[in-house]
Enzyme design. Structure first.
Site, short mmCIF file in Angstrom:
data_model
loop_
_atom_site.label_atom_id
_atom_site.label_comp_id
_atom_site.label_asym_id
_atom_site.label_seq_id
_atom_site.Cartn_x
_atom_site.Cartn_y
_atom_site.Cartn_z
N CYS A 81 6.21 -0.36 7.51
CA CYS A 81 5.84 0.83 6.73
C CYS A 81 7.03 1.23 5.88
CB CYS A 81 5.47 1.97 7.69
SG CYS A 81 4.99 3.49 6.84
N LEU A 82 6.75 1.58 4.63
CA LEU A 82 7.81 2.01 3.73
C LEU A 82 8.47 3.29 4.23
CD1 LEU A 82 6.05 1.32 0.31
CD2 LEU A 82 7.87 -0.03 1.38
N GLY A 121 0.83 -1.20 0.00
CA GLY A 121 0.00 0.00 0.00
C GLY A 121 0.86 1.24 0.00
N GLN A 155 2.90 9.94 1.83
CA GLN A 155 4.25 9.38 1.81
C GLN A 155 5.08 9.87 0.64
OE1 GLN A 155 2.53 5.24 2.34
NE2 GLN A 155 4.45 4.99 3.45
N HIS A 185 -4.04 1.33 7.88
CA HIS A 185 -2.68 1.88 7.95
C HIS A 185 -2.53 3.07 6.99
CE1 HIS A 185 1.88 1.26 8.00
NE2 HIS A 185 1.71 1.94 6.89
N GLU A 186 -3.04 2.91 5.75
CA GLU A 186 -2.93 3.98 4.75
C GLU A 186 -3.78 5.19 5.15
OE1 GLU A 186 -0.56 3.47 3.01
OE2 GLU A 186 -0.48 1.30 2.96
N HIS A 228 -2.05 7.39 7.52
CA HIS A 228 -1.07 8.28 6.86
C HIS A 228 -1.73 9.60 6.45
CE1 HIS A 228 2.68 6.07 6.56
NE2 HIS A 228 2.11 5.02 5.99
O1 GNR Z 1 4.21 -2.64 2.53
C1 GNR Z 1 3.61 -2.51 3.60
N1 GNR Z 1 3.37 -3.60 4.35
C2 GNR Z 1 2.55 -3.59 5.48
C3 GNR Z 1 2.57 -4.70 6.31
C4 GNR Z 1 1.77 -4.75 7.42
C5 GNR Z 1 0.93 -3.72 7.69
C6 GNR Z 1 0.89 -2.60 6.89
C7 GNR Z 1 1.68 -2.53 5.78
S1 GNR Z 1 1.62 -1.15 4.75
C8 GNR Z 1 3.22 -1.16 4.07
C9 GNR Z 1 3.33 -0.11 2.98
C10 GNR Z 1 3.17 1.25 3.60
O2 GNR Z 1 3.98 1.75 4.33
N2 GNR Z 1 2.06 1.88 3.36
O3 GNR Z 1 1.83 3.07 3.93
NI NI Z 2 3.00 3.13 5.74
#
Ligand code: GNR
Ligand code: NI
Length: 181
Positions: free
Chosen positions: A91-92, A46, A51, A133-134, A137
């Site tokens: 998270c990236l 995601g 980001q 999670h997104e 952000h």
């Molecule tokens: O790539 C991602 N893997 C992930 C694994 C577990 C819970 C959430 C994520 S999201 C993350 C990509 C990201 O940072 N999206 O904002």
């Molecule tokens: Ni993230």
């Protein structure tokens, strides 16, 4: 087209609150495409516009095995939730760290797609985790905010050190310009 750069914690720009998209036009479709490309390249499941330093309510997700089922959600809102679910999150923008976070197990989400049409979807498991999670952000929230402040500070210190190291390497590799006398 070059890949979009992904901001890293503790960059203050990740704390910006995104604004709703007013018109789903070609520029927004373009942004969604570029975000998809950056997400697959990372690789991640995601990516939120926040980001990539674009402060609009737009996220892309793809939790499929073959990375062939991208979903674009514009102006997403969670209408209802059911249950609780703990999963290990990464998270990236917080590279290299995975920690348990509690989320809703099932969510119902309303959003607008890439073509500008409203839709509703139900998600569970990893997809539900990813969308929550997104959407965090977009509010300037990161998964590290759910951890203890000690853990968050530890992650912050390690990432800052890495980022500084990377910066100094860029300077070393920069050629010295020949100087005119
Ligand atoms: O790539 C991602 N893997 C992930 C694994 C577990 C819970 C959430 C994520 S999201 C993350 C990509 C990201 O940072 N999206 O904002
Ligand atoms: Ni993230």
């Amino acid at each position: 087209m070059a890949l979009l750069e992904i901001l890293e914690f503790p960059d203050p720009r990740l704390r910006t609150t995104a604004k709703p998209v007013k018109n789903v036009d070609g520029k927004i479709a373009d942004l969604a495409d570029q975000m998809q490309e950056a997400m697959y390249a990372a690789p991640g499941i995601g990516l939120a516009a926040t980001q990539v330093n674009v402060h609009l309510e737009l996220i892309v997700v793809d939790v499929s095995e073959d990375k062939d089922s991208p979903i674009v959600l514009i102006n997403p809102s969670i209408i209802s939730t059911e249950g609780e679910f703990e999963s290990s999150e990464g998270c990236l923008s917080v590279p290299g760290f995975f920690e348990p976070v509690n989320r809703a197990e099932i969510i119902s989400v309303e959003a607008i797609n890439r073509a500008g049409d409203p839709f509703t979807m139900e998600a569970s498991g990893l997809l539900a985790v990813c969308i929550q999670h997104e959407m965090d952000h977009l509010k300037g929230k990161l998964f590290v905010d759910y951890l203890s402040s000690t853990k968050r500070q530890m992650i912050r210190k390690k990432l800052l050190k890495q980022q500084k190291q990377r910066l100094s390497l860029i300077h070393i590799s920069e050629p010295t310009r020949p100087r005119l006398i």
